[in-house]
Design a protein around this motif. Structure first.
Motif: not given
Length: 385
Positions: A336-345
């Motif tokens: 499994r590979l994952g790239l995420v941008w997440n600012n909570a909203k």
């Protein structure tokens, strides 16, 4: 002599009198009532608190707490919102290879499928539907479900695949004779692949490491963290092939050249079935390389014991025990590979999940690699109170 006895008698009486006086003090000289209340309060405080509720309720609460362990908020930020909407694009891959004796190898693959669909989430539950964009004409018998359920402590992979439509020949080799150039892209008739799989994984460092942050977007990883992962499950695969129809297709393409025809008796089967029970171990790591950014990776290896008996598959427990062999163990894997941008909203990212399954008999081997690449964007709303 009489005086000495008399003195001893008097001394014994005095000793008994002192003892009796001491006992009377310990029994009858009680402390004040205020002291009694204070002592009772201190005694009650030392007593363990009585458990409330029935044992079934306490058990359910403990089990629920195990699966939803409170995170260390220095490392993991829980979901702040009640609801989520998300759009996702999925690209699927699938490769199936069958190998017999003397390097007789046939490899199949369907055309890549592009899927698109909306999703709606309530806290940690996600609902959605994706539809094929480039292969809408697939029959209703074509089913491909490959999903994962996540809690802080557990991940469960659910796979149900009933395939056959849309498969084409990728390569074919009969010993020294390679017919790939003549046969590549040929549509396969009479192929039926059925895969059912349930695999569960346990995250050891669940309070600091979040696989949900990398692959489920229901919380955020704030600091780098990793964890060992252990798992087990049950896999079942069956493959049937109309080799008569396949040979006719090949013969037409190679213009009757016998060098490229399939003559391996081990490779020509009507149906083969495999069942395996894996024991998995691996490691996952989340790298927070910038504010709101995360790169996550998991690699798991599985040692599986499999039963495979071609057309004569024996499903009875007696038959499985009788046919137990050390060389029935095989090695599989999940990445499994994952790239995420997440600012909570708002959040956006990509994830890839691939499974490998390997099966073999004495003269027959089969390998299946399949997975999917997901690209998504989503929005959280209705903040929790």
């Amino acid at each position: 002599m009489k005086r000495r006895r008399f003195a001893i008698y008097i001394l014994m009486c005095m000793t008994l009198g002192v003892c009796a006086q001491t006992d009377s003090v310990s029994v009858y000289d009680t402390p004040d009532s205020d002291e009694i209340v204070a002592d009772a309060s201190e005694s009650d405080a030392l007593q363990p608190e009585k458990k409330k509720g029935c044992w079934f309720g306490r058990t359910c609460k403990n089990v629920f707490g195990f699966f939803t362990a409170e995170p260390d908020t220095m490392f993991i930020e829980p979901q702040r919102y009640n609801f989520t909407v998300m759009a996702q694009t999925t690209l699927t891959d699938d490769y199936f290879t069958i190998e017999g004796e003397d390097e007789h190898v046939v490899s199949f693959a369907p055309s890549r499928k592009l899927k698109l669909g909306p999703f709606f989430g309530w806290r940690w539950l996600f609902f959605g539907y994706v539809f094929n964009v480039n292969t809408i004409n697939l029959s209703s018998k074509h089913i491909d479900i490959n999903t994962t359920l996540y809690t802080p402590a557990i991940a469960v992979d659910l796979v149900y695949r009933k395939l056959g439509d849309g498969y084409t020949l990728r390569s074919m080799q009969n010993g020294e004779h390679d017919a790939t150039d003549m046969l590549e892209g040929m549509e396969i008739d009479g192929l039926d692949i059925n895969v059912r799989s349930v695999n569960a994984y346990y995250v050891v460092n669940k309070r600091k490491y979040s696989h949900q942050a990398a692959f489920n977007q229901t919380n955020r990883q704030l600091k780098n963290a990793g964890s060992w992962i252990f798992g087990t499950g049950y896999n079942r695969c069956s493959v049937s092939m109309d080799w008569g129809a396949f040979k006719k297709q090949v013969k037409k393409r190679v213009k009757g050249d016998e060098r490229y025809m399939i003559n391996d008796s081990a490779l020509v089967f009507n149906k083969m079935s495999y069942r395996s029970v894996p024991l998995s171990v691996g490691y996952g790591y989340n790298w927070v390389f910038a504010k709101n950014w995360l790169f996550g990776a998991q690699m798991l290896g599985s040692l599986s014991y499999m039963w495979s008996h071609g057309d004569n598959y024996d499903t009875s427990l007696k038959g499985m025990v009788k046919d137990f062999k050390i060389n029935n163990f095989t090695f599989d894997g999940t990445v499994r590979l994952g790239l995420v941008w997440n600012n909570a909203k708002w959040f956006a990212g990509a994830s890839a999940i691939y499974h490998t399954y390997h099966y073999h008999q004495d003269k027959l081997r089969a390998d299946n690699i399949f997975g999917q690449l997901n690209i998504y964007v989503g929005y959280n709303f209705w903040r929790k109170k």
